[in-house]
Design a protein around this motif. Sequence first.
Motif, PDB file in Angstrom:
ATOM      1  N   ILE A 105       0.686  -1.337   0.037  1.00  0.00           N
ATOM      2  CA  ILE A 105      -0.138  -0.029   0.020  1.00  0.00           C
ATOM      3  C   ILE A 105       1.105   1.337   0.136  1.00  0.00           C
ATOM      4  N   GLY A 106       0.472   2.226  -0.930  1.00  0.00           N
ATOM      5  CA  GLY A 106       1.211   3.530  -0.986  1.00  0.00           C
ATOM      6  C   GLY A 106       0.368   4.400  -0.399  1.00  0.00           C
ATOM      7  N   THR A 107      -0.012   5.296  -1.307  1.00  0.00           N
ATOM      8  CA  THR A 107      -1.269   6.371  -0.957  1.00  0.00           C
ATOM      9  C   THR A 107      -1.941   6.591  -2.215  1.00  0.00           C
ATOM     10  N   PRO A 108      -3.163   6.809  -2.289  1.00  0.00           N
ATOM     11  CA  PRO A 108      -4.166   7.080  -3.306  1.00  0.00           C
ATOM     12  C   PRO A 108      -4.003   8.326  -3.816  1.00  0.00           C
ATOM     13  N   TRP A 109      -4.350   8.686  -5.257  1.00  0.00           N
ATOM     14  CA  TRP A 109      -4.112   9.747  -5.919  1.00  0.00           C
ATOM     15  C   TRP A 109      -5.583  10.649  -6.121  1.00  0.00           C
ATOM     16  N   PHE A 110      -6.470   9.719  -6.115  1.00  0.00           N
ATOM     17  CA  PHE A 110      -7.920  10.402  -6.207  1.00  0.00           C
ATOM     18  C   PHE A 110      -8.966  10.126  -5.071  1.00  0.00           C
ATOM     19  N   PRO A 111      -9.741  10.884  -4.644  1.00  0.00           N
ATOM     20  CA  PRO A 111     -10.654  10.996  -3.703  1.00  0.00           C
ATOM     21  C   PRO A 111     -11.291   9.635  -3.754  1.00  0.00           C
ATOM     22  N   GLU A 112     -11.657   9.395  -5.070  1.00  0.00           N
ATOM     23  CA  GLU A 112     -12.430   7.983  -5.016  1.00  0.00           C
ATOM     24  C   GLU A 112     -12.344   7.375  -6.482  1.00  0.00           C
ATOM     25  N   ALA A 113     -12.276   6.129  -6.279  1.00  0.00           N
ATOM     26  CA  ALA A 113     -12.100   5.309  -7.853  1.00  0.00           C
ATOM     27  C   ALA A 113     -12.782   3.987  -7.670  1.00  0.00           C
ATOM     28  N   THR A 114     -13.406   3.640  -8.734  1.00  0.00           N
ATOM     29  CA  THR A 114     -14.159   2.360  -8.849  1.00  0.00           C
ATOM     30  C   THR A 114     -13.301   1.266  -9.750  1.00  0.00           C
ATOM     31  N   VAL A 115     -13.205   0.075  -9.383  1.00  0.00           N
ATOM     32  CA  VAL A 115     -12.524  -0.910 -10.454  1.00  0.00           C
ATOM     33  C   VAL A 115     -13.536  -2.012 -10.357  1.00  0.00           C
ATOM     34  N   ARG A 116     -13.910  -2.424 -11.494  1.00  0.00           N
ATOM     35  CA  ARG A 116     -14.589  -3.574 -11.698  1.00  0.00           C
ATOM     36  C   ARG A 116     -13.733  -4.698 -12.084  1.00  0.00           C
ATOM     37  N   LEU A 117     -13.762  -5.676 -11.316  1.00  0.00           N
ATOM     38  CA  LEU A 117     -12.713  -6.852 -11.206  1.00  0.00           C
ATOM     39  C   LEU A 117     -13.117  -8.086 -12.334  1.00  0.00           C
ATOM     40  N   GLN A 118     -12.169  -8.646 -12.701  1.00  0.00           N
ATOM     41  CA  GLN A 118     -12.696  -9.745 -13.893  1.00  0.00           C
ATOM     42  C   GLN A 118     -13.600 -10.986 -13.272  1.00  0.00           C
ATOM     43  N   ASN A 119     -13.490 -11.023 -11.899  1.00  0.00           N
ATOM     44  CA  ASN A 119     -14.441 -12.166 -11.510  1.00  0.00           C
ATOM     45  C   ASN A 119     -15.920 -11.547 -11.205  1.00  0.00           C
TER      46      ASN A 119
END
Length: 530
Positions: free
Chosen positions: A201-215
């Motif tokens: 873990i580093g640090t996020p660049w955006f206040p919010e992000a959504t990732v739709r995973l392959q599963n």
Amino acid sequence: MSKTLEYAFDDACIARVAGKLGRRAEQARYDRRAQGWKHLFDPSSGFLRGRLEGHWWSPFDPTEVNANYTEGNAWQYAFFVPHDVSGLMAFHGGSEAFAARLDALFTAESRITGTQQPDITGLVGQYAHGNEPSHHLAYLHAFAGQPWKTQARVRQLMDGMYRNAPDGLIGNEDCGQMSAWLVMSALGFYSVTPASGQYVIGTPWFPEATVRLQNGAVMTLRAPGASPERPYIQALHRRGQAHPRAFLTWEELMAGGELRFTLGTQPSDWGSAEVERPRTATPGPQVVPAPFVAEGASHFRGTTAVRLGVALPGARVHYTLDGSEPTEASPLAEGTISIDRSGVLKARAWVEGGEPSPVLEATFTRVPEGRSLVIQGRYSRQYSAGGDSALIDGLRGGAHWRQGRWQGYQGQDVVFTVDLGTAQPLGRVALGCIQDTRSWILMPREVIFEGAKEGRTFRELGRARPTAEPGSLEVLREDLGVEAGGALIRYLRVTVRHAGPLPSNHPGAGSPSFFFADEILAEVSGPIGP
């Protein structure tokens, strides 16, 4: 040298696959090979360094780009052991010493010497974000229990190394890696060791992000107030539960759900406890690194005092000078070893209850009394072949110039003058040369041989020209020489006319070519005269 590091990581990945397949013999074999990096660790400098027959490659400058490191230098490859960070940390003396070494990387002078390498860009100290060998380095602070330094450094790199413009990348995209680093880091984590299933873990660049995973799962990352002024993680919650660890597993990522960061302007102790740190290590029996020559010239007059070392504290080193394989009954390398003749020293290291190290073989050459070499010209630092006496040490370079026994000169004529110590009747005299056109190494255009019995009144013995064509793509070796006819000679002068610029059909056309030599050969044809 850097290939050894790359292959060690490759072998670690193969071992993980073999383990998943239940092929234990292959897993053990590749886990052992994955520890090859240990043979390159120099405890006196703290760098992973090239070796030449047991000696550390010298002269050594950690800022220098040379043949030991691909598109980098010793600083940028000093931490390339992503599969065994725990092992590397132990070799440095623990997490505090390791963390201090990382700090030194980022605060060193941003000066690159040696070969001009256009891919080394985006410097922060000696860290080079414009090239892949550095991309995991900012995340290593977390392994040492200082995740807040990872957070600050990653934010600095995201803000400073990328722009929303056609030329917005600080370095070569190289199949997408420059962008991939940003995409993953912007989400707040990075795969330091891809085969480990662990994401630091580093640090996020955006206040919010959504990732739709392959599963089919969806992961939502929320970091209210994310900004350059607020890079520090105060707390992290995954799926509503506190997540104290400074890393995520593959399974945790693929489960989806919310990952909520609480950020602040000051560092916190989140993720710094030992059980919360990321960790990679090589399982199974630990390899003992091969000993190295810590002191003692490989070419010497009279005697040389040799001291052996080993990177593993507590290891015992035993050696031989008679060509036999060292055993635990062989002499123990304590203090210095006095060598007064040419030969091979063999050494091996042992630890209690473990297997011995690979055998070190170091060649030592006693230069005959009175023999010396004066070079009018300058060899390349990265192709030194061991230094000023390399061409009169009796050691041939072999078919592979990259192995370090060939001395390279670029874009210059060179004059070598050998003092044999006494006048001797010489037969054939020659200069050993190699050609590898793809690597910019061409045979000399001409080699002129001259001799003098006493004083410095030279007479020409003859001229030699290569049979190899400059355009040939084969790697060719040739001893360019002439017959001296038994002339009494003490001083042998060898003038090398280099081939000039690379030919027009070469990718580097017009650039200065190299010539490489491994030995000046002088064959005695009869009894040595008065």
